[in-house]
Each structure stands twice: as C-alpha cells, then as structure tokens.
Design a protein around this motif. Sequence first.
Motif, mmCIF file in Angstrom:
data_model
loop_
_atom_site.group_PDB
_atom_site.id
_atom_site.type_symbol
_atom_site.label_atom_id
_atom_site.label_comp_id
_atom_site.label_asym_id
_atom_site.label_seq_id
_atom_site.Cartn_x
_atom_site.Cartn_y
_atom_site.Cartn_z
ATOM 1 N N ARG A 88 -6.979 -23.460 -24.529
ATOM 2 C CA ARG A 88 -6.076 -23.777 -25.294
ATOM 3 C C ARG A 88 -5.990 -25.343 -25.695
ATOM 4 N N LYS A 89 -5.820 -25.637 -27.087
ATOM 5 C CA LYS A 89 -6.039 -26.905 -27.411
ATOM 6 C C LYS A 89 -4.597 -27.735 -26.865
ATOM 7 N N ASN A 90 -4.677 -28.798 -26.665
ATOM 8 C CA ASN A 90 -3.255 -29.605 -26.240
ATOM 9 C C ASN A 90 -2.479 -29.862 -27.642
ATOM 10 N N ARG A 91 -1.372 -29.602 -27.756
ATOM 11 C CA ARG A 91 -0.485 -30.075 -28.844
ATOM 12 C C ARG A 91 -0.549 -31.607 -28.999
ATOM 13 N N LYS A 92 0.191 -31.888 -30.211
ATOM 14 C CA LYS A 92 0.202 -33.307 -30.442
ATOM 15 C C LYS A 92 0.836 -34.264 -29.599
ATOM 16 N N GLY A 93 0.162 -35.306 -28.838
ATOM 17 C CA GLY A 93 1.113 -35.923 -27.787
ATOM 18 C C GLY A 93 0.874 -35.383 -26.612
ATOM 19 N N GLN A 94 0.227 -34.339 -26.327
ATOM 20 C CA GLN A 94 0.126 -33.657 -25.083
ATOM 21 C C GLN A 94 -0.964 -34.192 -24.330
ATOM 22 N N HIS A 95 -1.088 -34.381 -22.982
ATOM 23 C CA HIS A 95 -2.076 -34.841 -22.187
ATOM 24 C C HIS A 95 -1.852 -34.476 -20.732
ATOM 25 N N ARG A 96 -3.040 -34.775 -20.076
ATOM 26 C CA ARG A 96 -2.970 -34.096 -18.641
ATOM 27 C C ARG A 96 -1.973 -34.344 -17.553
ATOM 28 N N TRP A 97 -1.074 -35.856 -18.017
ATOM 29 C CA TRP A 97 0.029 -36.439 -17.105
ATOM 30 C C TRP A 97 1.182 -35.827 -17.690
ATOM 31 N N CYS A 98 1.409 -34.831 -18.488
ATOM 32 C CA CYS A 98 2.622 -34.275 -19.072
ATOM 33 C C CYS A 98 3.386 -33.457 -17.845
ATOM 34 N N VAL A 99 4.743 -33.763 -17.957
ATOM 35 C CA VAL A 99 5.696 -33.168 -16.832
ATOM 36 C C VAL A 99 5.686 -31.706 -17.366
ATOM 37 N N ASP A 100 6.268 -30.711 -16.485
ATOM 38 C CA ASP A 100 6.532 -29.653 -16.711
ATOM 39 C C ASP A 100 7.525 -29.191 -17.819
ATOM 40 N N ALA A 101 7.221 -28.075 -18.651
ATOM 41 C CA ALA A 101 8.356 -27.994 -19.606
ATOM 42 C C ALA A 101 9.888 -27.774 -19.175
ATOM 43 N N ASP A 102 10.073 -27.166 -18.143
ATOM 44 C CA ASP A 102 11.169 -27.013 -17.590
ATOM 45 C C ASP A 102 11.920 -28.379 -17.077
ATOM 46 N N ILE A 103 11.260 -29.395 -17.118
ATOM 47 C CA ILE A 103 11.951 -30.744 -16.658
ATOM 48 C C ILE A 103 12.007 -31.235 -18.025
ATOM 49 N N VAL A 104 11.317 -31.193 -19.069
ATOM 50 C CA VAL A 104 11.736 -31.653 -20.210
ATOM 51 C C VAL A 104 12.942 -31.037 -20.960
ATOM 52 N N ARG A 140 11.351 -44.778 -17.646
ATOM 53 C CA ARG A 140 10.322 -43.554 -17.469
ATOM 54 C C ARG A 140 11.213 -42.229 -18.048
ATOM 55 N N VAL A 141 12.575 -42.169 -17.959
ATOM 56 C CA VAL A 141 13.498 -41.201 -18.789
ATOM 57 C C VAL A 141 13.242 -41.549 -19.989
ATOM 58 N N THR A 142 13.380 -42.610 -20.588
ATOM 59 C CA THR A 142 13.698 -43.201 -21.757
ATOM 60 C C THR A 142 12.153 -42.734 -22.602
ATOM 61 N N THR A 143 11.025 -42.974 -22.041
ATOM 62 C CA THR A 143 9.783 -42.663 -22.412
ATOM 63 C C THR A 143 9.688 -41.141 -22.770
ATOM 64 N N LEU A 144 10.021 -40.493 -21.682
ATOM 65 C CA LEU A 144 10.045 -39.011 -21.860
ATOM 66 C C LEU A 144 10.984 -38.544 -22.984
ATOM 67 N N ARG A 145 11.837 -39.092 -23.095
ATOM 68 C CA ARG A 145 13.044 -38.713 -24.452
ATOM 69 C C ARG A 145 12.149 -38.805 -25.610
ATOM 70 N N HIS A 147 9.118 -39.456 -26.518
ATOM 71 C CA HIS A 147 7.906 -38.421 -26.437
ATOM 72 C C HIS A 147 8.200 -37.008 -26.922
ATOM 73 N N ASN A 148 9.494 -36.701 -26.656
ATOM 74 C CA ASN A 148 9.639 -35.323 -26.933
ATOM 75 C C ASN A 148 10.997 -35.399 -27.947
#
Length: 240
Positions: A88-104, A140-145, A147-148
């Motif tokens: 499966r291709k990564n979505r735009k901005g997705q990479h191997r270090w992404c957190v789990d979807a439930d955390i997002v 790190r929370v700011t970056t996650l926000r 990014h999503n």
Amino acid sequence: MKEEQRLQEELEALGTAQSDGVSPAERKALLRLGADVERAWHAEGATIATRKRIVRMLIEEIVVRIEKDSLDLVIRWTGDDHTALRVRKNRKGQHRWCVDADIVELVRSLARQTPDPTIAAILNRTGTTTGKGNSWTRSRVTTLRKHNNIAVYREGERAERGEATLDEAAEALNVSPATVRRLIADGVLPASQHCKGAPYVILVTDLGSADVVKEADARRKRSSRPPPSANQSNLPFDFQ
C-alpha cells in the motif's frame, strides 16, 4: 590475464551447458547454503553493507507497477524463482515514523478540550509514545497537530459548545471538585472522558438538571453538618 580468460570461458560454458537437474547431494548442499545465508543475515557482526551485498546476490530484478493506492512488485530471485507483492502506498505526509491512527484521533479530541502542554502530559500518563518511541512534549504535540491539520485549542471554545470543566461544575453546584467526581462516579451527573486522565466533558445543561441540583444540595448539607459531640450518645437508650 590468461587465468581471467579461462574463468570467463568456464562461466560461458556453464551458461550454455544442459542441466540434468539437481542431485540429492547437490540439493542438500543448496539447502545448507540457504541456512548459511540466514545465519549471515542475522549474525551479530552483520552490517547494513553486508546485508545489502546479500540482497544483491539473491535478487536479480524487481519489477514495480504503480497502481492508484498501491505498488505491485514482482521480485525475481537468482535461480528464476519469483515472488509477487502488493504494498500500500503511503498517503501524503505519511512515513515510517508515523504514530498510530488512534493516537492521532485522541489528540484530535483532546485539542478541543485543552492546550498542547496538557495534551502532552495526558499522553505521557497513558504510556503512549511518538513514532520514534520518545515521550511527548509540547512541541511534539504541536508538530503532530500541524501534520494532521488539527486546529490548536482556543480559549473559550468549550464554553461556546456549552461544556464545563470539573472545577466549573463544582462552582456551579456549590460543592467541592471531589463531590463532583463522586456524582459522576455514582451516575448522577453525566460526563465523559476521551481517555483516562483527560478532562471531563460535562454539559452545562446537565448541571441544571433538577436531579443533579437536588443531589448536590443533599451532599453539601451532609458535608457541612457538624459532627456529634464526644459526650453525645447515638443510642436510643442509656445504659445508666
């Protein structure tokens, strides 16, 4: 130079010679070599460069076909064996270090209740980590926000939605925060949390409920009642 020419001629002869198949002894030797490759791959001293050389030895070609949301691969191994894979291709901005979807999604909910430093503290208490296994910080929370595409918490937005904090509920009912917690635990006051340790979501309309107000008044009166004096007997009769 003569030795190199001789080896080249032998290689060409092997390539054009007809094979009579693999004998049982040769098959056993090949399987033993396969086990050696696995040991070499997982050996303690094996470096990235070593594993790259092993891959180059084993894989002759990889054919990739790009689909809409996936990559179809055909790996051609040495010896003409093939393996088909679909990745499966990564979505735009997705990479191997992404957190789990439930955390997002948890951060998406918490961002509507509290600012980034508090979100970081809540995530750390739940034992979750970043994609790289680090603890959470405000940045790190700011970056996650960002990014999503999650909006930052805005002071006053809870009030606009008709929500109250635990302390605001205690002030409205004229009881202590501990009493509000007990009202919630006993099912008298409806409330919810996005996760353990997160702020309670309490609706202002529920604070005005007749049952909630009545129970809060009763508990406040019980807590303000003076304790019995030391010489006062609670028994209905006297032993004297």
